[in-house]
Write a protein that holds these residues in place. Structure first.
Motif, short mmCIF file in Angstrom:
data_model
loop_
_atom_site.label_atom_id
_atom_site.label_comp_id
_atom_site.label_asym_id
_atom_site.label_seq_id
_atom_site.Cartn_x
_atom_site.Cartn_y
_atom_site.Cartn_z
N UNK A 109 -6.48 2.00 -7.29
CA UNK A 109 -6.29 3.38 -6.81
C UNK A 109 -7.16 3.72 -5.60
N UNK A 110 -8.40 3.20 -5.56
CA UNK A 110 -9.30 3.54 -4.45
C UNK A 110 -8.73 3.12 -3.09
N UNK A 111 -7.98 2.03 -3.07
CA UNK A 111 -7.40 1.54 -1.81
C UNK A 111 -5.91 1.84 -1.71
N UNK A 112 -5.37 2.63 -2.65
CA UNK A 112 -3.93 2.93 -2.69
C UNK A 112 -3.10 1.66 -2.74
N UNK A 113 -3.62 0.66 -3.41
CA UNK A 113 -2.98 -0.65 -3.48
C UNK A 113 -2.09 -0.74 -4.71
N UNK A 114 -0.80 -0.96 -4.49
CA UNK A 114 0.12 -1.15 -5.61
C UNK A 114 0.08 -2.57 -6.12
N UNK A 115 -0.09 -3.52 -5.23
CA UNK A 115 -0.29 -4.93 -5.57
C UNK A 115 -0.49 -5.69 -4.26
N UNK A 116 -0.97 -6.92 -4.39
CA UNK A 116 -1.12 -7.78 -3.21
C UNK A 116 -0.95 -9.22 -3.66
N UNK A 117 -0.41 -10.03 -2.76
CA UNK A 117 -0.27 -11.45 -3.04
C UNK A 117 -0.44 -12.21 -1.75
N UNK A 118 -0.77 -13.49 -1.88
CA UNK A 118 -1.01 -14.24 -0.67
C UNK A 118 -1.12 -15.73 -0.89
N UNK A 151 0.85 -1.19 0.00
CA UNK A 151 0.00 0.00 0.00
C UNK A 151 0.88 1.24 0.00
N UNK A 152 0.50 2.21 -0.82
CA UNK A 152 1.22 3.49 -0.87
C UNK A 152 0.21 4.59 -0.58
N UNK A 153 -0.05 4.83 0.71
CA UNK A 153 -1.02 5.83 1.13
C UNK A 153 -0.39 7.21 1.05
N UNK A 154 -1.04 8.18 0.40
CA UNK A 154 -0.45 9.51 0.27
C UNK A 154 -0.34 10.27 1.59
N UNK A 155 -1.06 9.83 2.63
CA UNK A 155 -1.04 10.54 3.91
C UNK A 155 -0.17 9.91 4.98
N UNK A 156 0.12 8.60 4.83
CA UNK A 156 0.82 7.89 5.90
C UNK A 156 1.91 6.99 5.35
N UNK A 212 1.53 0.26 12.84
CA UNK A 212 1.99 1.60 13.17
C UNK A 212 2.25 2.38 11.88
N UNK A 213 1.74 3.63 11.84
CA UNK A 213 1.94 4.51 10.69
C UNK A 213 2.41 5.87 11.17
N UNK A 214 3.08 6.59 10.28
CA UNK A 214 3.53 7.95 10.57
C UNK A 214 2.78 8.90 9.65
N UNK A 215 2.14 9.91 10.25
CA UNK A 215 1.44 10.94 9.48
C UNK A 215 2.50 11.75 8.73
N UNK A 216 2.40 11.83 7.41
CA UNK A 216 3.41 12.53 6.60
C UNK A 216 3.42 14.03 6.85
N UNK A 217 2.29 14.62 7.27
CA UNK A 217 2.24 16.07 7.53
C UNK A 217 2.86 16.42 8.87
N UNK A 218 2.54 15.64 9.91
CA UNK A 218 2.95 16.02 11.27
C UNK A 218 4.13 15.21 11.81
#
Length: 192
Positions: free
Chosen positions: A176-185, A39-44, A91-97
Motif C-alpha cells: 500500500x505504501x508504494x501503491x503497488x498491486x504486484x511486481x514481477x521480474x 502501480x495504481x497511484x490514486x493521483x496519476x 509519462x503520467x496524467x494528473x487525475x485532477x487536472x
C-alpha cells in the motif's frame, strides 16, 4: 554508459579481495534485474502502462551488488542497488487536472534473500527495504517531489546456469505504501 563501466570495475576491485577473507562458500555478486511493477497511484494514471518496456536501456537502469554465504544447501544473500541506479522516466496524467507530466522515479532497494538449494534451483523468500523517490516535471520544469519508504516481501526462484552464473524470476507482493498491486521480474547475477 562509460561512467557505469568505470563504477563496475571499481566495485569489482573493491569487493573481490574480501572473498579471500571468508570461507569457500562465500560469493560476491554483480547483477542486473528488470522489474515490471503494476502501480495504481490514486493521483496519476500512466499514459502508456508499458512505456518503460519499449526502451531496451530501461532494462539496465539498476545494477545490484551483493554477497552470498552458503551453509550446505541454505543460501543467505544481501544485495543493494545503491551504487548504480538511474531514474526511470514515464509519462503520467494528473487525475485532477488532466495535465500530462513526466514522472522520474528511482527506487533504492536493500534486499535480504534466504533460500534453499535443490540441485540447480534456489527458491528464496525476500524482504527488501525500499525507498522510492519520485519527481514530477511539466515541460521540463520541476513541479513536485515525493519520497516513500516501504518493506517489500516476495519470492525469488533462482537457477544456476553455471558455477558463476545465476538467473532468477522475481515476484513482489502488493504494498500500500508504494501503491503497488504486484511486481514481477527477471534477474541475472555473476558470482565471483
Amino acid at each position: 554508459m562509460k561512467k557505469i563501466a568505470i563504477q563496475l570495475v571499481l566495485i569489482s576491485c573493491f569487493l573481490y579481495p574480501y572473498k579471500s577473507l571468508f570461507a569457500k562458500d562465500f560469493s560476491v555478486s554483480i547483477g542486473i534485474s528488470t522489474i515490471y511493477a503494476n502501480v495504481n497511484d490514486p493521483r496519476y494514471d500512466f499514459v502508456n502502462e508499458y512505456e518503460s518496456a519499449k526502451d531496451p536501456l530501461n532494462l539496465t537502469k539498476s545494477i545490484n551488488v551483493g554477497i552470498t554465504k552458503s551453509f550446505d544447501k541454505l543460501n543467505i544473500t544481501i544485495q543493494t542497488n545503491r551504487l548504480i541506479n538511474l531514474p526511470l522516466t514515464r509519462s503520467v496524467v494528473d487525475k485532477r487536472t488532466g495535465v500530462t507530466l513526466q514522472n522520474k522515479s528511482k527506487i533504492i532497494n536493500d534486499t535480504l534473500l534466504i533460500g534453499y538449494r535443490f540441485g540447480r534451483f534456489i527458491p528464496s523468500l525476500l524482504a527488501s527495504n525500499a525507498k522510492l523517490n519520485k519527481s514530477l516535471y511539466y515541460k521540463g520544469n520541476f513541479q513536485a517531489k515525493q519520497t516513500n519508504h516501504a518493506i517489500l516481501y516476495g519470492v525469488n526462484l533462482g537457477y544456476l546456469l553455471s558455477r558463476n552464473t545465476n538467473v532468477s524470476l522475481i515476484y513482489i507482493a502488493p504494498n500500500k505504501e508504494l501503491n503497488l498491486e504486484s511486481a514481477f521480474g527477471f534477474g541475472f547475477n555473476y558470482l565471483f
